[in-house]
Design a protein around this motif. Structure first.
Motif, PDB file in Angstrom:
ATOM      1  N   LEU A  22      -9.169 -15.841 -46.040  1.00 47.81           N
ATOM      2  CA  LEU A  22     -10.081 -16.907 -46.174  1.00 47.81           C
ATOM      3  C   LEU A  22      -9.582 -17.955 -45.747  1.00 47.81           C
ATOM      4  CD1 LEU A  22     -10.982 -14.567 -48.174  1.00 47.81           C
ATOM      5  CD2 LEU A  22     -12.082 -16.224 -49.700  1.00 47.81           C
ATOM      6  N   SER A  23     -10.371 -19.120 -45.025  1.00 46.81           N
ATOM      7  CA  SER A  23     -10.150 -20.476 -44.728  1.00 46.81           C
ATOM      8  C   SER A  23     -11.341 -21.298 -44.559  1.00 46.81           C
ATOM      9  CB  SER A  23      -9.503 -20.183 -43.258  1.00 46.81           C
ATOM     10  OG  SER A  23     -10.334 -19.922 -42.450  1.00 46.81           O
ATOM     11  N   PRO A  27     -14.850 -18.504 -44.280  1.00 46.72           N
ATOM     12  CA  PRO A  27     -15.328 -18.326 -45.673  1.00 46.72           C
ATOM     13  C   PRO A  27     -15.028 -17.032 -46.573  1.00 46.72           C
ATOM     14  CG  PRO A  27     -17.057 -19.708 -44.805  1.00 46.72           C
ATOM     15  CD  PRO A  27     -16.213 -19.097 -43.856  1.00 46.72           C
ATOM     16  N   ARG A  78     -12.758 -19.611 -55.575  1.00 49.47           N
ATOM     17  CA  ARG A  78     -12.706 -19.571 -54.109  1.00 49.47           C
ATOM     18  C   ARG A  78     -14.149 -19.326 -53.593  1.00 49.47           C
ATOM     19  NH1 ARG A  78      -7.856 -15.121 -53.504  1.00 49.47           N
ATOM     20  NH2 ARG A  78      -6.018 -16.533 -54.349  1.00 49.47           N
ATOM     21  N   PRO A  82     -12.216 -23.106 -49.773  1.00 47.04           N
ATOM     22  CA  PRO A  82     -11.273 -22.319 -49.481  1.00 47.04           C
ATOM     23  C   PRO A  82      -9.756 -22.602 -50.043  1.00 47.04           C
ATOM     24  CG  PRO A  82     -11.496 -24.343 -47.775  1.00 47.04           C
ATOM     25  CD  PRO A  82     -12.415 -24.332 -48.993  1.00 47.04           C
TER      26      PRO A  82
END
Length: 212
Positions: A22-23, A27, A78, A82
């Motif tokens: 995830l970043s 997402p 979360r 991110p």
């Protein structure tokens, strides 16, 4: 009486609700949008994604149950952002200035901050609290309406394990992710607490409804 509801929570064939990595750019990690293409193709989901049109079939009938009767939402850290969003004082969520919640929305995080008022009736409140305590706060804010649990999978799994969910709508899509975060781990026998109904649709997805 206020109920606790989950809608449109989507998992892969192998049970993953989000991918790995995830970043801010991804997402859902390596899963991309594969889990949610079914909803993006509906009349309910297409406008949220800024897409034209959308179907009005069975998938849409399930998807649009996301909103009626909801007075507050709870989501995990979360889902709001991110990894590392707590270190960015300017982070305001994924959804732009007018998020699609339109209610008080409670974000569970170990690093609370001041409430964040957005357009359209959404105010994000940041809580460091166990699920049962957060639910009581959200129910009070909901003023008799239902509370929606928005995920992600880790938070939802905790709420299920604690017996806090009254209505659960899970959508299984014909995708194999292989890695990420699974929903069902540690929930053996959960189905015994609910009446379970399933509906398969022409899009290839299966809707599971768990009703207490």
């Amino acid at each position: 009486m206020s109920r606790t509801r989950v809608h449109n929570f989507t998992i892969s064939l192998d049970g993953f609700a989000t991918g790995e990595g995830l970043s801010a750019e991804q997402p859902f990690g390596h899963a991309g949008h594969r889990l949610h293409q079914w909803m993006m193709a509906t009349a309910f989901g297409a406008p949220i994604m800024g897409l034209p049109g959308g179907s009005s079939g069975v998938d849409n009938a399930f998807a649009q149950q996301h909103e009626p009767g909801i007075g507050a939402e709870i989501m995990g850290s979360r889902k709001f952002g991110p990894p590392g969003w707590q270190d960015d004082p300017n982070w305001r969520g994924w959804w732009g200035p007018n998020p699609p919640f339109h209610t008080p929305t409670y974000v569970l995080t170990s690093r609370p901050r001041s409430p964040l008022e957005m357009e359209g009736g959404t105010t994000f409140h940041f809580l460091d609290a166990p699920g049962a305590e957060a639910l009581k706060i959200a129910q009070e804010a909901a003023s008799g309406k239902d509370v929606r649990i928005g995920g992600g999978p880790t938070m939802l799994r905790d709420f299920l394990a604690a017996g806090l969910i009254d209505h659960l709508h899970v959508v299984q899509v014909p995708v194999l992710l292989g890695r990420g975060v699974r929903l069902w781990d540690g929930l053996e026998g959960l189905e015994q607490q609910y009446q379970v109904e399933t509906v398969s649709t022409p899009s290839g997805v299966t809707h599971f409804t768990f009703s207490r």
